[in-house]
Write an enzyme that holds these catalytic residues in place. Sequence first.
Site, PDB file in Angstrom:
ATOM      1  N   CYS A  80       0.829  -1.214   0.000  1.00  0.00           N
ATOM      2  CA  CYS A  80       0.000   0.000   0.000  1.00  0.00           C
ATOM      3  C   CYS A  80       0.865   1.266   0.000  1.00  0.00           C
ATOM      4  CB  CYS A  80      -0.977  -0.041   1.177  1.00  0.00           C
ATOM      5  SG  CYS A  80      -2.274   1.187   1.069  1.00  0.00           S
ATOM      6  N   HIS A 172      -3.050  -5.302   1.742  1.00  0.00           N
ATOM      7  CA  HIS A 172      -2.333  -5.543   2.998  1.00  0.00           C
ATOM      8  C   HIS A 172      -2.391  -6.993   3.443  1.00  0.00           C
ATOM      9  CE1 HIS A 172      -1.991  -1.228   3.973  1.00  0.00           C
ATOM     10  NE2 HIS A 172      -3.196  -1.108   3.464  1.00  0.00           N
ATOM     11  N   GLU A 174      -0.605  -8.288   5.511  1.00  0.00           N
ATOM     12  CA  GLU A 174      -0.304  -8.289   6.950  1.00  0.00           C
ATOM     13  C   GLU A 174      -1.553  -8.107   7.810  1.00  0.00           C
ATOM     14  OE1 GLU A 174       0.156  -5.757   4.934  1.00  0.00           O
ATOM     15  OE2 GLU A 174       0.008  -3.827   5.961  1.00  0.00           O
TER      16      GLU A 174
END
Lengths: 195, 292
Positions: A80, A172, A174
């Site tokens: 991002c 994302h 994560e």
Amino acid sequence: MASIGVLAYQGSVAEHMKMLSRIEGVSPREIRFPEDIGAVSGVILPGGESTTMGKLIKDYGLIDALKERITKSMPVWGTCAGMILLAKEITGEDITYLNVMDIAVRRNAYGGQLDSFTADCNIPEVSSHKIPLVFIRAPWVEKTWGNVKILARIDGRIIAVQQGNILATSFHPELTEDMSFHNYFAGMVKQADMQ
Amino acid sequence: MDERYELNKNLAQMLKGGVIMDVTTAEEALIAQEAGAVAVMALERVPADIRKQGGVARMSDPKIIKAIKKAVTIPVMAKVRIGHIAEAQIIEALGIDYIDESEVLTPADETHHINKYLFKIPFVCGARNLGEALRRIGEGAAMIRTKGEAGTGNVVEAVRHMRTIMSEIRVLKDLPKEELMNAAKNMGAPYELVVKTAEDGKLPVVNFAAGGIATPADAALMMLLGSEGVFVGSGIFKSQNPKKMAKAIVLATAHFNNPEIVAEVSEGLGEAMKGLEISEIASENILSTRGW
């Protein structure tokens, strides 16, 4: 042991560190200063605010150290905001940050927070199963040139790209429990370590 | 609804380690972005002026909020009065990124906060202790901030609230599961959220500090106490050199663990905002006791 650094000024730092800590043979490490770069063999530029991180990497000279290692083929992955930091062009703006990847990126391309969304996608290079994708005020890749490989599109928009040692995603990984992208990047780092 | 709530909590995660600055014009918003703010709070008056001028403090003119939104690429937040459902609907309609249901404005409802699950836009809410934080999360807040005492330039209340929340979490973490229901009863918080907080050893959403942060050292202090980022209200544009102060607070927040850097950025900032001693504020003018 492959040591992977996470740019640790701001944003989804802890989330990336946690994902990396689950991978065998990887030792995660937070990086903030030029001297931290020498100790790692790959770097993740996390999600967060690209304007904020873009300024903080300049303040204590990290930008030049990072750029040098990336051009000397250290694997790097931007999620991002990290994708914006890597781009050689930001659509409609004069500034760039690391300026290392042959992509033009549009900031907040999907709109504001009300337009944030989730999706899933098959990305054969990265995983054999569908990968859940989280887009938060996300950018997309407007165009690519050079030897950039497009890894994934959603609704025609480019959202994952790779150019040799440089990996960038609009979304994302994560923020999910899916390890595919972290495993993939760890693989890039381990391979670079062997060479 | 669950997916939307997750996305809204996720945006707060992107703000971690950053500074959110109060701004009243597009020009101030640009200064904040240029200094490295992770978001701006669009306001008609900063808390110090609200405090000084008195009267009923309401949501800002949508025109101001739209001008600020147009000026920057970072997320824009705006405040609504506690319990003011219509103001929240208006702000959501403006298409900005976050609502602060804030005690800094005059409450519209002294008993009920907004049911934030009815909205697509994320909410941040203030809290003085863990029970209050979990009640707001129970209503759908995607982010929490300490209340502190806004518009004072005095960090003492923010410290009190952050210490209280962190210490209550530590206590909870060590309780055996059978004692958690009683803990939930005592703090007036939803049981499921009490259990989750005890298991994780942290709040289920991102937690920032706010209310009285006026210097880089104040910001670093709040980070050292476990805050995940800071809101700076009057502290920047009520200081002598807002540009320099804004940049210094950003650096001190990102490098809070590095006293050399915090020292370096604290040099030659000019005067910080003039602070207020909390005990000299009449009790009806204390903002942090608004809401429950």
